[in-house]
Design an enzyme around this catalytic site. Sequence first.
Site, PDB file in Angstrom:
ATOM      1  N   CYS A 152      13.970  11.216   5.867  1.00  0.00           N
ATOM      2  CA  CYS A 152      13.985  10.857   7.289  1.00  0.00           C
ATOM      3  C   CYS A 152      15.367  11.126   7.866  1.00  0.00           C
ATOM      4  O   CYS A 152      15.521  11.333   9.059  1.00  0.00           O
ATOM      5  CB  CYS A 152      13.590   9.400   7.475  1.00  0.00           C
TER       6      CYS A 152
ATOM      7  N   LYS B 153       0.879  -1.183   0.000  1.00  0.00           N
ATOM      8  CA  LYS B 153       0.000   0.000   0.000  1.00  0.00           C
ATOM      9  C   LYS B 153       0.912   1.227   0.000  1.00  0.00           C
ATOM     10  O   LYS B 153       1.419   1.641   1.043  1.00  0.00           O
ATOM     11  CB  LYS B 153      -0.880  -0.031   1.257  1.00  0.00           C
TER      12      LYS B 153
ATOM     13  N   GLU C 199       9.887  16.924  14.264  1.00  0.00           N
ATOM     14  CA  GLU C 199      10.230  16.754  12.850  1.00  0.00           C
ATOM     15  C   GLU C 199       9.364  17.706  12.009  1.00  0.00           C
ATOM     16  O   GLU C 199       8.141  17.598  12.022  1.00  0.00           O
ATOM     17  CB  GLU C 199       9.987  15.310  12.422  1.00  0.00           C
TER      18      GLU C 199
ATOM     19  N   GLU D 101       9.685   2.065  10.784  1.00  0.00           N
ATOM     20  CA  GLU D 101      10.748   3.021  10.433  1.00  0.00           C
ATOM     21  C   GLU D 101      10.088   4.394  10.418  1.00  0.00           C
ATOM     22  O   GLU D 101       9.315   4.704   9.510  1.00  0.00           O
ATOM     23  CB  GLU D 101      11.328   2.716   9.046  1.00  0.00           C
TER      24      GLU D 101
END
Length: 499
Positions: A284, A176, A390, A250
């Site tokens: 990331c 997905k 973040e 992750e």
Amino acid sequence: MTTTTTHQNWIDGRWQDAKSGQTFERENPADGEIIGRFPDSGPEDVADAVKAAAEAFEGWRSTPAPKRAEILFRAAEMMLARKEDLARDVTIEMGKVLAEARGDVQEAIDMTYYVAGEGRRQAGQTIPSELPDKLCMTFRQPHGVVAAITPWNFPTAIPCWKLMPALITGNTAVFKPSPFSPLSATNLVRILEEAGLPPGVVNLVFGGDEAGAALVEDPRVAMVSFTGSLEVGREIAAYCGRHGRRVHLELGGKNAIIVLDDADLDLAIDGAVWSAFGTSGQRCTAASRMIVQDRVREEFTGRLVTRANALRLGNGLDAGTDVGPVVNTESLAKIARYMDIGRDEGAAIAAGGARAMGDGSDGRSLDRGYFFQPTVFTGVQPSMRIAQEEIFGPVTDVITCLDLEHGVNIANDVPYGLVASIFTRDISKAMRAMERITTGIVYINAGTIGAEVQLPFGGTRGTGNGHREAGQAALDSYSEWKSVYIDYSGRLQKAQIDP
Ligand code: NAD
């Protein structure tokens, strides 16, 4: 290739629409042009895909691993042959500049070749028994159906990081992808199909968060492999925890570059610019904190600001572009909110700080795209939200440290633990930093980006849950060890009891 083609899911070896007939459109973030229409899948499509993967599992797991590897190897060869087209689609759908898009595709190719090699190398162990005439050994076995849920920022590499090790160890998968990077997903699955992957072994289901949630919640899924935000990752982990399902996470990063006063500043600046603003800061592994020793802070900051101001924004397909758009309008709004948060916290904006409008690098207007100026915050305290959360855009902070120990403590003191880097000419300081930094990945005298597929990839704290992608570690994520005892003594031997 700009197109308004309607794409389909790939379930049980057949291209098909969502059962509801619903679709969504994705636009090019550089100019708002529609690049394609994709099925907006519902739970019924997800259920079909999981069913196909579950039914294909026995056949795939019993296919010898070297034969599975041959298919993957062919897929890698095809990706290499089509690299330029694949890279252009990456740029068109998520915005990163073409050179970086090529890197994304190359990482997928590297991973696929690497994993194909594991077809003949999935060694277990033979271990001496404490009893005579008895053999002990281990081998890997697959989990079953793996749900691979991926973000948009590495739309070719990340799916390959998940699908290839899952396949080589004998799992089947439902993939997905993010609704913001659907073209690359189609391209990859077409290649797997052409490479000869049997029907049902990988199934592609487009859709948004609801399709993702339906996939996580399907009881036939044995393992969820998720890359994305901390918030969604925690939700998925909570569900999997309650239902005893394996989950590989992750998640985000708040990565630091430490610059000591003995550093090669030219090199440090190059590393900082590349790590903070590459992929518009949407990696990331992007460096969103520059922790600079006080003696060089002023010079470093001045040079960083000059370089940030000189970066050329524009369409990533244009060779003159340094920084492409961010992925979507929500992302633009989120980054803009952090400008206010930073100002309110008392930080100063030394470069950028606003949406970029006007002419881009090739003279085309930026106004229809999602461009944000490369931004440098100064006067940042380590505890500020802009230094802890973040932001996922072309934004970096300059934070002062007094010495190595202080710098390392600041680097470690965030909720994430993906990567950190240090610039110093002092080998002892570099070695101490390497030991004491608590992230999953450390670079010495290099930026925070540039991971290679043969090493484990992943992070500590909020970045993950202990699993690693890539390297041999990926095989451990997608398989589990079976221990086998073979007793050829012809009598009942009792471990721990027989003398
Ligand atoms: P996201 O969490 O919004 O979405 C990731 C994927 O999850 C998408 O496919 C999305 O449709 C799906 N999803 C959303 N809600 C879901 C739910 N409730 N259940 C199941 N699936 C759901 O993240 P994003 O914006 O696509 O990606 C950016 C994030 O990814 C950043 O935080 C970045 O740091 C992280 N990231 C981490 C790594 C890493 O290896 N650590 C690599 C790349 C990106």
